[in-house]
Design an enzyme around this catalytic site. Structure first.
Site, PDB file in Angstrom:
ATOM      1  N   ASP A  32       0.858  -1.186   0.000  1.00 34.32           N
ATOM      2  CA  ASP A  32       0.000   0.000   0.000  1.00 34.32           C
ATOM      3  C   ASP A  32       0.890   1.230   0.000  1.00 34.32           C
ATOM      4  O   ASP A  32       1.946   1.245   0.646  1.00 34.32           O
ATOM      5  CB  ASP A  32      -0.910   0.015   1.241  1.00 34.32           C
ATOM      6  CG  ASP A  32      -2.183   0.811   1.029  1.00 34.32           C
ATOM      7  OD1 ASP A  32      -2.086   1.997   0.628  1.00 34.32           O
ATOM      8  OD2 ASP A  32      -3.272   0.266   1.264  1.00 34.32           O
ATOM      9  N   PHE A  82      -6.806  -4.523  -4.649  1.00 38.19           N
ATOM     10  CA  PHE A  82      -7.696  -3.414  -4.303  1.00 38.19           C
ATOM     11  C   PHE A  82      -7.129  -2.053  -4.703  1.00 38.19           C
ATOM     12  O   PHE A  82      -7.888  -1.099  -4.853  1.00 38.19           O
ATOM     13  CB  PHE A  82      -7.936  -3.374  -2.787  1.00 38.19           C
ATOM     14  CG  PHE A  82      -8.691  -4.534  -2.234  1.00 38.19           C
ATOM     15  CD1 PHE A  82     -10.042  -4.689  -2.486  1.00 38.19           C
ATOM     16  CD2 PHE A  82      -8.058  -5.484  -1.449  1.00 38.19           C
ATOM     17  CE1 PHE A  82     -10.752  -5.760  -1.961  1.00 38.19           C
ATOM     18  CE2 PHE A  82      -8.750  -6.562  -0.916  1.00 38.19           C
ATOM     19  CZ  PHE A  82     -10.103  -6.701  -1.177  1.00 38.19           C
ATOM     20  N   ALA A  83      -5.805  -1.948  -4.781  1.00 39.29           N
ATOM     21  CA  ALA A  83      -5.150  -0.639  -4.895  1.00 39.29           C
ATOM     22  C   ALA A  83      -5.656   0.136  -6.109  1.00 39.29           C
ATOM     23  O   ALA A  83      -5.371  -0.212  -7.249  1.00 39.29           O
ATOM     24  CB  ALA A  83      -3.637  -0.825  -4.982  1.00 39.29           C
ATOM     25  N   SER A 125     -16.442  -3.544  -9.969  1.00 40.42           N
ATOM     26  CA  SER A 125     -17.531  -2.699  -9.471  1.00 40.42           C
ATOM     27  C   SER A 125     -18.763  -2.831 -10.342  1.00 40.42           C
ATOM     28  O   SER A 125     -18.667  -3.067 -11.554  1.00 40.42           O
ATOM     29  CB  SER A 125     -17.063  -1.233  -9.466  1.00 40.42           C
ATOM     30  OG  SER A 125     -18.139  -0.346  -9.282  1.00 40.42           O
ATOM     31  N   TYR A 150     -13.914   6.586 -13.513  1.00 40.37           N
ATOM     32  CA  TYR A 150     -13.734   5.503 -12.550  1.00 40.37           C
ATOM     33  C   TYR A 150     -14.349   4.216 -13.082  1.00 40.37           C
ATOM     34  O   TYR A 150     -13.714   3.155 -13.094  1.00 40.37           O
ATOM     35  CB  TYR A 150     -14.368   5.859 -11.211  1.00 40.37           C
ATOM     36  CG  TYR A 150     -14.522   4.659 -10.298  1.00 40.37           C
ATOM     37  CD1 TYR A 150     -13.410   4.095  -9.673  1.00 40.37           C
ATOM     38  CD2 TYR A 150     -15.767   4.069 -10.090  1.00 40.37           C
ATOM     39  CE1 TYR A 150     -13.539   2.972  -8.860  1.00 40.37           C
ATOM     40  CE2 TYR A 150     -15.898   2.951  -9.277  1.00 40.37           C
ATOM     41  CZ  TYR A 150     -14.787   2.413  -8.665  1.00 40.37           C
ATOM     42  OH  TYR A 150     -14.915   1.300  -7.876  1.00 40.37           O
ATOM     43  N   LYS A 154     -12.615   0.377 -14.402  1.00 41.20           N
ATOM     44  CA  LYS A 154     -13.008  -0.979 -14.002  1.00 41.20           C
ATOM     45  C   LYS A 154     -13.342  -1.825 -15.227  1.00 41.20           C
ATOM     46  O   LYS A 154     -13.021  -3.016 -15.288  1.00 41.20           O
ATOM     47  CB  LYS A 154     -14.183  -0.927 -13.030  1.00 41.20           C
ATOM     48  CG  LYS A 154     -13.837  -0.325 -11.672  1.00 41.20           C
ATOM     49  CD  LYS A 154     -12.712  -1.069 -10.981  1.00 41.20           C
ATOM     50  CE  LYS A 154     -12.389  -0.512  -9.610  1.00 41.20           C
ATOM     51  NZ  LYS A 154     -11.242  -1.192  -8.967  1.00 41.20           N
ATOM     52  N   ASN A 200     -17.665   8.833  -0.045  1.00 46.79           N
ATOM     53  CA  ASN A 200     -18.768   7.881   0.016  1.00 46.79           C
ATOM     54  C   ASN A 200     -19.836   8.346   1.002  1.00 46.79           C
ATOM     55  O   ASN A 200     -19.557   9.104   1.936  1.00 46.79           O
ATOM     56  CB  ASN A 200     -18.256   6.489   0.396  1.00 46.79           C
ATOM     57  CG  ASN A 200     -17.378   5.889  -0.687  1.00 46.79           C
ATOM     58  OD1 ASN A 200     -17.494   6.243  -1.862  1.00 46.79           O
ATOM     59  ND2 ASN A 200     -16.497   4.986  -0.299  1.00 46.79           N
ATOM     60  N   ARG A 296     -25.127  14.714  -9.313  1.00 49.70           N
ATOM     61  CA  ARG A 296     -23.708  14.734  -9.663  1.00 49.70           C
ATOM     62  C   ARG A 296     -23.481  14.092 -11.023  1.00 49.70           C
ATOM     63  O   ARG A 296     -24.166  13.123 -11.383  1.00 49.70           O
ATOM     64  CB  ARG A 296     -22.883  13.975  -8.615  1.00 49.70           C
ATOM     65  CG  ARG A 296     -22.841  14.611  -7.261  1.00 49.70           C
ATOM     66  CD  ARG A 296     -21.934  13.826  -6.328  1.00 49.70           C
ATOM     67  NE  ARG A 296     -22.377  12.443  -6.136  1.00 49.70           N
ATOM     68  CZ  ARG A 296     -21.833  11.606  -5.264  1.00 49.70           C
ATOM     69  NH1 ARG A 296     -20.810  12.001  -4.532  1.00 49.70           N
ATOM     70  NH2 ARG A 296     -22.297  10.383  -5.135  1.00 49.70           N
TER      71      ARG A 296
END
Length: 342
Positions: A32, A82-83, A125, A150, A154, A200, A296
């Site tokens: 990380d 995950f990074a 996602s 984003y 993915k 979030n 948004r």
């Protein structure tokens, strides 16, 4: 049990997954760069599991550092990746950051692993579906043009992994398309800990409730939904973490039907933003100061998943309801307010 590399393992979902891996007997080493997490999370993980995972501070954008890391860890049998940067709204404002941090890091990692036999779980996602035509959305749904950079990262990431897995015998991949993770570990020792202003919904809710934020904004209330606000499939982060362990075990048992598989991971239920807010108020007894703002860019109006394939093939099922998700998030907020990591 094998050694699992968890990239982004001090982050929100990563830390919970490390806990579940260690509870299942796996040795874990984390990479990380700590851009959106805190090193003290390692101590929290150790308190929960009785073992501190291995850790190397490393930016996956530097391929030479990955190669050096892998020379020292030749016994890695699995990777959970995950990074990545993860904010829809931020990606709209700064797309190049997302393509650099989410795509180049994946390519660097795969190139560095190319000579190894590896089981690879990808943090994907539900944003890959865009705005779905049919709900609940299944894994066979059309992959539409992404609503945000984003979401596009993915989609591209999945394409890279599928093509690479099909081109080599060394790589087996399960992509988990998950919905909206919320909540915290039942110990309240780890949870969502964003640096700066939360991107979030739930951490913004809890920070508003405890007084760190003055007001919460609901982005739009005129959508084609029962109360006008967006609808999402919220899943407890611990349930999500357990799905990653189930994916690793499926690959280790050689149960995969193909070199690349994909599964939805959610609860199969849709809840609106306003429903989430009102449930939080009922669960905690805290009244939230919120206002209705404009929609948004990049936000999907409504999405929830058909998760029957994951339940069947991974022998996994989400167990926590919305009350459990929100009460655990509130317990974490209270813990971190009284025991700041920073």
């Amino acid at each position: 049990m094998g050694k699992i590399l968890v990239t982004g393992g001090t982050g929100y979902i990563g830390a919970h997954t490390v806990v579940e891996l260690q509870n299942n007997g796996y040795e874990v080493v984390i990479i990380d760069n700590l851009s959106n997490s805190d090193i003290k999370i390692l101590t929290q993980i150790e308190t929960i599991t009785g073992k501190k995972p291995g850790f190397v501070k490393l930016d996956l954008r530097d391929k030479s550092l990955i190669i050096e890391f892998l020379k020292e860890h030749t016994d890695i049998s699995g990777v959970i990746h995950f990074a990545a940067s993860k904010s829809v709204s931020e990606s709209v404002k700064n797309p190049l950051l997302y393509y650099d941090n989410n795509i180049s890091t994946l390519v660097n990692l795969l190139n560095s692993l190319s000579d190894k036999q590896v089981n690879f779980v990808f943090s994907s996602s539900c944003t890959v579906y865009g705005e779905p035509d049919i709900l609940p959305v299944t894994e066979q749904a059309e992959i539409k043009k992404a609503e945000s950079p984003y979401g596009n990262t993915k989609q591209i990431g999945e394409e890279i992994l599928k093509e690479t897995a099909n081109a080599t015998d060394n790589l087996k991949v399960i992509a988990l398309r998950y919905f909206n993770p919320v909540g915290a570990h039942q110990s309240a020792l780890i949870g969502e800990l964003p640096n700066g202003v939360p991107q979030n919904l739930v951490p913004f809710i809890t920070q508003t409730a405890i007084g760190k934020r003055e007001q919460l904004t609901v982005f739009g209330d005129k959508f084609d939904t029962p109360d006008g606000s967006c609808i999402r499939d919220f899943i407890h982060v611990v349930d999500l973490a357990k799905a990653h362990v189930a994916a690793i075990k499926r690959m280790e048992a050689k149960q995969m039907a193909a070199a690349y598989e994909v599964f939805n991971v959610g609860t199969g239920n849709g809840y609106s933003v306003l429903e989430l807010i009102h449930t939080f108020e009922k669960v905690t007894g805290k009244q939230l100061n919120y206002r209705i703002g404009p929609p948004r860019d990049g936000d999907i109006v409504k999405i929830w998943g058909d998760v029957s394939l994951a339940e069947k093939e991974l022998s996994w099922k989400a167990e926590n309801d919305l009350t459990s998700m929100l009460s655990s998030a509130w317990a974490w907020e209270n813990y971190i307010n009284n025991n700041p990591l920073n």
